[in-house]
Scaffold this motif. Structure first.
Motif, PDB file in Angstrom:
ATOM      1  N   CYS A  72       0.922  -1.202   0.310  1.00 44.69           N
ATOM      2  CA  CYS A  72      -0.029   0.033   0.153  1.00 44.69           C
ATOM      3  C   CYS A  72       0.736   1.240  -0.046  1.00 44.69           C
ATOM      4  O   CYS A  72       0.559   2.231  -0.744  1.00 44.69           O
ATOM      5  CB  CYS A  72      -0.948  -0.013   1.279  1.00 44.69           C
ATOM      6  SG  CYS A  72      -2.333  -1.104   1.112  1.00 44.69           S
ATOM      7  N   GLN A  73       1.815   1.193   0.743  1.00 51.13           N
ATOM      8  CA  GLN A  73       2.722   2.296   0.813  1.00 51.13           C
ATOM      9  C   GLN A  73       3.386   2.798  -0.467  1.00 51.13           C
ATOM     10  O   GLN A  73       3.576   3.840  -1.018  1.00 51.13           O
ATOM     11  CB  GLN A  73       3.953   2.250   1.816  1.00 51.13           C
ATOM     12  CG  GLN A  73       4.779   3.432   2.075  1.00 51.13           C
ATOM     13  CD  GLN A  73       5.926   3.053   3.238  1.00 51.13           C
ATOM     14  OE1 GLN A  73       5.756   2.360   4.041  1.00 51.13           O
ATOM     15  NE2 GLN A  73       7.046   4.064   2.918  1.00 51.13           N
ATOM     16  N   LEU A  74       4.074   1.506  -1.082  1.00 52.92           N
ATOM     17  CA  LEU A  74       4.671   1.686  -2.391  1.00 52.92           C
ATOM     18  C   LEU A  74       3.585   2.310  -3.534  1.00 52.92           C
ATOM     19  O   LEU A  74       3.833   3.134  -4.288  1.00 52.92           O
ATOM     20  CB  LEU A  74       5.111   0.281  -3.133  1.00 52.92           C
ATOM     21  CG  LEU A  74       6.526  -0.257  -2.308  1.00 52.92           C
ATOM     22  CD1 LEU A  74       6.645  -1.699  -2.592  1.00 52.92           C
ATOM     23  CD2 LEU A  74       7.513   0.787  -2.724  1.00 52.92           C
ATOM     24  N   ASN A  75       2.330   1.663  -3.306  1.00 53.54           N
ATOM     25  CA  ASN A  75       1.379   2.180  -4.236  1.00 53.54           C
ATOM     26  C   ASN A  75       1.054   3.680  -4.039  1.00 53.54           C
ATOM     27  O   ASN A  75       0.930   4.572  -5.119  1.00 53.54           O
ATOM     28  CB  ASN A  75       0.021   1.463  -4.011  1.00 53.54           C
ATOM     29  CG  ASN A  75      -0.565   0.441  -5.232  1.00 53.54           C
ATOM     30  OD1 ASN A  75      -0.157   0.769  -6.445  1.00 53.54           O
ATOM     31  ND2 ASN A  75      -1.311  -0.372  -4.757  1.00 53.54           N
ATOM     32  N   SER A  76       1.155   4.078  -2.855  1.00 55.29           N
ATOM     33  CA  SER A  76       0.908   5.414  -2.615  1.00 55.29           C
ATOM     34  C   SER A  76       1.910   6.424  -3.305  1.00 55.29           C
ATOM     35  O   SER A  76       1.792   7.333  -3.722  1.00 55.29           O
ATOM     36  CB  SER A  76       0.754   5.461  -1.153  1.00 55.29           C
ATOM     37  OG  SER A  76       0.551   6.846  -0.755  1.00 55.29           O
TER      38      SER A  76
END
Length: 105
Positions: A72-76
């Motif tokens: 999720c952090q990478l996606n963000s």
């Protein structure tokens, strides 16, 4: 001076800071602003390429990441970088808008 260019940390380029409306500047000031902007504008494609390379690396990480929170952090982060690229594209087109509106005055 009633205008300057200030580095935008997120975009990685200086942006114009104009205290007056465009048509309130003298022809000499407008020419100087446009010349400086054209120099900055020329660096935008390289800045976009740098950000695209970072996105590619983060997408590669995302492809193998098994931790949902990190995914999720990478996606963000990827979305934020893509937004920055979109904004750079908008700034890249600003010169055309200024030049055409200046020609009409």
């Amino acid at each position: 001076m009633t205008w300057t260019f200030v580095i935008d940390d997120r975009l990685g380029i200086p942006l114009p800071q104009l205290e007056l409306e465009w048509d309130q500047y003298s022809e000499a000031d407008r020419s100087e602003i446009l010349l400086r902007w054209e120099e900055i504008r020329g660096t935008i494609p390289d800045q976009v390429k740098k950000l695209e390379q970072i996105i590619i690396k983060k997408q590669a990480q995302l492809n193998v990441e098994e931790n949902f929170k990190l995914s999720c952090q990478l996606n963000s982060e990827i979305a934020e970088l893509a937004g920055t690229i979109n904004e750079l594209h908008l700034w890249f087109r600003v010169n055309q808008d200024i030049t055409s509106s200046a020609a009409h005055h």
